[in-house]
Design a protein around this motif. Structure first.
Motif, mmCIF file in Angstrom:
data_model
loop_
_atom_site.group_PDB
_atom_site.id
_atom_site.type_symbol
_atom_site.label_atom_id
_atom_site.label_comp_id
_atom_site.label_asym_id
_atom_site.label_seq_id
_atom_site.Cartn_x
_atom_site.Cartn_y
_atom_site.Cartn_z
ATOM 1 N N GLN A 9 13.502 -1.005 -18.751
ATOM 2 C CA GLN A 9 14.045 -0.399 -17.539
ATOM 3 C C GLN A 9 13.651 1.072 -17.409
ATOM 4 O O GLN A 9 13.425 1.565 -16.310
ATOM 5 C CB GLN A 9 15.568 -0.538 -17.523
ATOM 6 N N PHE A 12 9.836 0.810 -16.160
ATOM 7 C CA PHE A 12 9.603 0.203 -14.857
ATOM 8 C C PHE A 12 10.700 0.523 -13.836
ATOM 9 O O PHE A 12 10.534 0.249 -12.649
ATOM 10 C CB PHE A 12 9.471 -1.318 -15.003
ATOM 11 N N ARG A 16 13.207 -1.236 -9.315
ATOM 12 C CA ARG A 16 11.845 -1.548 -8.898
ATOM 13 C C ARG A 16 11.657 -3.055 -8.815
ATOM 14 O O ARG A 16 11.927 -3.775 -9.771
ATOM 15 C CB ARG A 16 10.823 -0.948 -9.874
ATOM 16 N N GLN A 17 11.206 -3.500 -7.696
ATOM 17 C CA GLN A 17 10.988 -4.934 -7.486
ATOM 18 C C GLN A 17 9.494 -5.215 -7.433
ATOM 19 O O GLN A 17 8.807 -4.750 -6.532
ATOM 20 C CB GLN A 17 11.659 -5.390 -6.179
ATOM 21 N N PRO A 18 8.984 -5.956 -8.410
ATOM 22 C CA PRO A 18 7.552 -6.289 -8.379
ATOM 23 C C PRO A 18 7.267 -7.262 -7.259
ATOM 24 O O PRO A 18 8.169 -7.919 -6.740
ATOM 25 C CB PRO A 18 7.330 -6.945 -9.751
ATOM 26 N N TRP A 114 -0.582 1.352 -16.588
ATOM 27 C CA TRP A 114 0.111 1.231 -15.307
ATOM 28 C C TRP A 114 0.426 2.623 -14.769
ATOM 29 O O TRP A 114 0.974 3.473 -15.472
ATOM 30 C CB TRP A 114 1.408 0.434 -15.474
ATOM 31 N N ARG A 116 2.629 4.662 -12.551
ATOM 32 C CA ARG A 116 3.945 4.590 -11.895
ATOM 33 C C ARG A 116 3.995 5.594 -10.748
ATOM 34 O O ARG A 116 3.717 6.784 -10.928
ATOM 35 C CB ARG A 116 5.054 4.889 -12.901
ATOM 36 N N ARG A 146 -0.018 -9.598 -13.923
ATOM 37 C CA ARG A 146 1.303 -9.983 -14.426
ATOM 38 C C ARG A 146 1.308 -9.827 -15.947
ATOM 39 O O ARG A 146 0.541 -10.470 -16.651
ATOM 40 C CB ARG A 146 1.634 -11.423 -14.040
ATOM 41 N N LYS A 153 10.198 -10.660 -21.253
ATOM 42 C CA LYS A 153 10.234 -10.066 -19.921
ATOM 43 C C LYS A 153 8.829 -10.013 -19.332
ATOM 44 O O LYS A 153 7.830 -10.029 -20.047
ATOM 45 C CB LYS A 153 10.841 -8.665 -19.964
ATOM 46 N N GLU A 154 8.752 -9.912 -18.020
ATOM 47 C CA GLU A 154 7.462 -9.806 -17.358
ATOM 48 C C GLU A 154 7.543 -8.847 -16.183
ATOM 49 O O GLU A 154 8.617 -8.588 -15.636
ATOM 50 C CB GLU A 154 6.951 -11.173 -16.908
ATOM 51 N N TYR A 155 6.394 -8.301 -15.832
ATOM 52 C CA TYR A 155 6.312 -7.381 -14.697
ATOM 53 C C TYR A 155 4.981 -7.592 -14.006
ATOM 54 O O TYR A 155 3.952 -7.798 -14.654
ATOM 55 C CB TYR A 155 6.441 -5.923 -15.157
#
Length: 418
Positions: A9, A12, A16-18, A114, A116, A146, A153-155
């Motif tokens: 958390q 990301f 935050r909604q992927p 990534w 941000r 992905r 967990k995944e993002y």
């Protein structure tokens, strides 16, 4: 009471909604999935030392935000440059950040960073991601990556927000090839060799032999005496390596001759690992000459810096910003590894020609800058090549006219006659 947040958390964000409703990408000739198999080979001391030699030098690269305008390069002290030079994210300083990128580059042949951004598309940080596997998917915002992490967990992040560096880029359409097939055989051989050496040392420190009894005794008594002899003299606790028997038994030693690999063969196996990662034992042991360092820099570090500069530039700046010349460059002071004689010669040459400022020359010797040291000086022995002919003909303002002789005629420079 302050809410506790997981590391996931903190990176990301909570809200935050992927991108949703994703479908897996279809590749031309390969799978859109990358599995990370890097952990096993990193357990080898040879691999770890080799990778560290590359990573600790990459960590000293210095990123710069520049603008190319009208054929000229202008340095820009932007927030992006400050972030990349000092603190790419809140968990890593710049050295550790680039050290990790270099390590992932050699171990997994794929690096994912990534970017941000906040709601206003402003960059907040750069986060290198290590996951169990990665796959490419189609989303409402286009191609995305992905990440599935080891905790389940995944993002999903847009590919445009992911810096992707690759090595051994051949069969797969998007990912670099894994190391397992090429590297595992030689690592297994090194591991077996190390185990053989350890077993040989243990064997040579212990007694091995046959206990011959001179008289007739029962099997149970023979087994008991054998066990007593073994417990006393054939164990590691027998530090002296000496056994004692009476007239009832005779000990016949069995000499062991363990076969151990010689230093030349062991060095050859380690060199195969070094070659796989583009280096050699002198670089790993920091025992290199000036020319050896330059060769390593040009073949490994410079190529990695070039790939980083191109990828960070494309993923950080919009097409319009790139059109205005914005660019990220990664540079290293290669002269730090030159001999003092080489440094002096280079500084003399570059300063005389106005290619280096005084402070830049001081930096080569790790000396502090001086006031007004950014000025460039030039020897009067050098002139603009475009104006050289004008100086010879005396057409440049302030230059002396060629001498005249009687009759108002100029001296003939070809043969010295009038």
């Amino acid at each position: 009471m302050k809410e506790k947040r997981s590391f996931f958390q903190m990176i990301f964000g909570v809200n935050r909604q992927p991108p949703r409703n994703s479908t897996q990408m279809q590749m031309l000739n390969s799978s859109p999935i990358f599995h990370d198999f890097s952990g096993e080979s990193y357990d080898s001391d040879t691999v770890r030392a080799t990778v560290d030699a590359f990573a600790r030098n990459v960590g000293k690269l210095k990123p710069k935000h520049i603008r190319r305008m009208g054929g000229k390069i202008k340095e820009t002290s932007s927030e992006i440059e400050w972030m990349l030079q000092t603190r790419p994210n809140r968990f890593m300083n710049a050295y550790i950040f680039y050290y990790r990128l270099a390590t992932q580059f050699l171990m997994a042949n794929n690096v994912f960073v990534w970017i941000r951004r906040d709601e206003n598309n402003k960059i907040e940080g750069f986060y290198p991601l290590t996951s169990s596997n990665v796959d490419l998917v189609n989303t409402s915002v286009g191609m995305a990556v992905r990440f599935r992490f080891y905790d389940g967990k995944e993002y999903v992040a847009p590919y445009e927000d992911v810096v992707h560096l690759r090595r051994f880029y051949f069969n797969n359409d998007m990912f670099g090839e894994p190391n397992r097939t090429a590297l595992t055989p030689i690592l297994n051989l090194i591991s077996v060799t190390n185990q053989g050496i350890a077993n040989a040392v243990k064997t040579s420190a212990m007694l091995r032999g046959i206990l011959k009894f001179t008289g007739m005794i029962k099997d149970t008594d023979m087994e008991k005496q054998r066990q007593d002899f073994q417990d006393k003299y054939l164990s590691a606790s027998n530090n002296g390596g000496i056994a004692a028997t009476d007239s009832k038994a005779e000990y016949v030693e069995l000499k062991s001759d363990p076969k151990m690999i010689d230093e030349k063969q062991m060095s050859a196996m380690e060199n195969k690992v070094h070659s796989y990662f583009g280096t050699n034992s002198k670089i790993v042991q920091s025992n290199y000459s000036e020319s050896e360092w330059n060769a390593f820099y040009e073949s490994m570090i410079e190529s990695f810096a070039l790939q980083m500069g191109l990828e960070f530039t494309y993923k950080i700046f919009s097409d319009r910003a790139q059109g205005h010349g914005n660019e990220i460059l990664f540079e290293a002071n290669r002269l730090q590894y030159a001999s003092n004689d080489t440094k002096v010669k280079i500084i003399e040459t570059l300063v005389d020609r106005g290619m280096m400022s005084i402070n830049q020359g001081l930096e080569v010797f790790n000396l502090p800058p001086v006031e007004n040291g950014e000025k460039r000086i030039m020897s009067l022995n050098f002139i603009d090549a475009d104006k050289a002919s004008e100086y010879q003909l005396g057409k440049v303002k302030g230059s002396a006219e060629p001498p005249k002789v009687k009759g108002g005629e100029k001296k003939n420079d070809d043969n010295g006659e009038t």
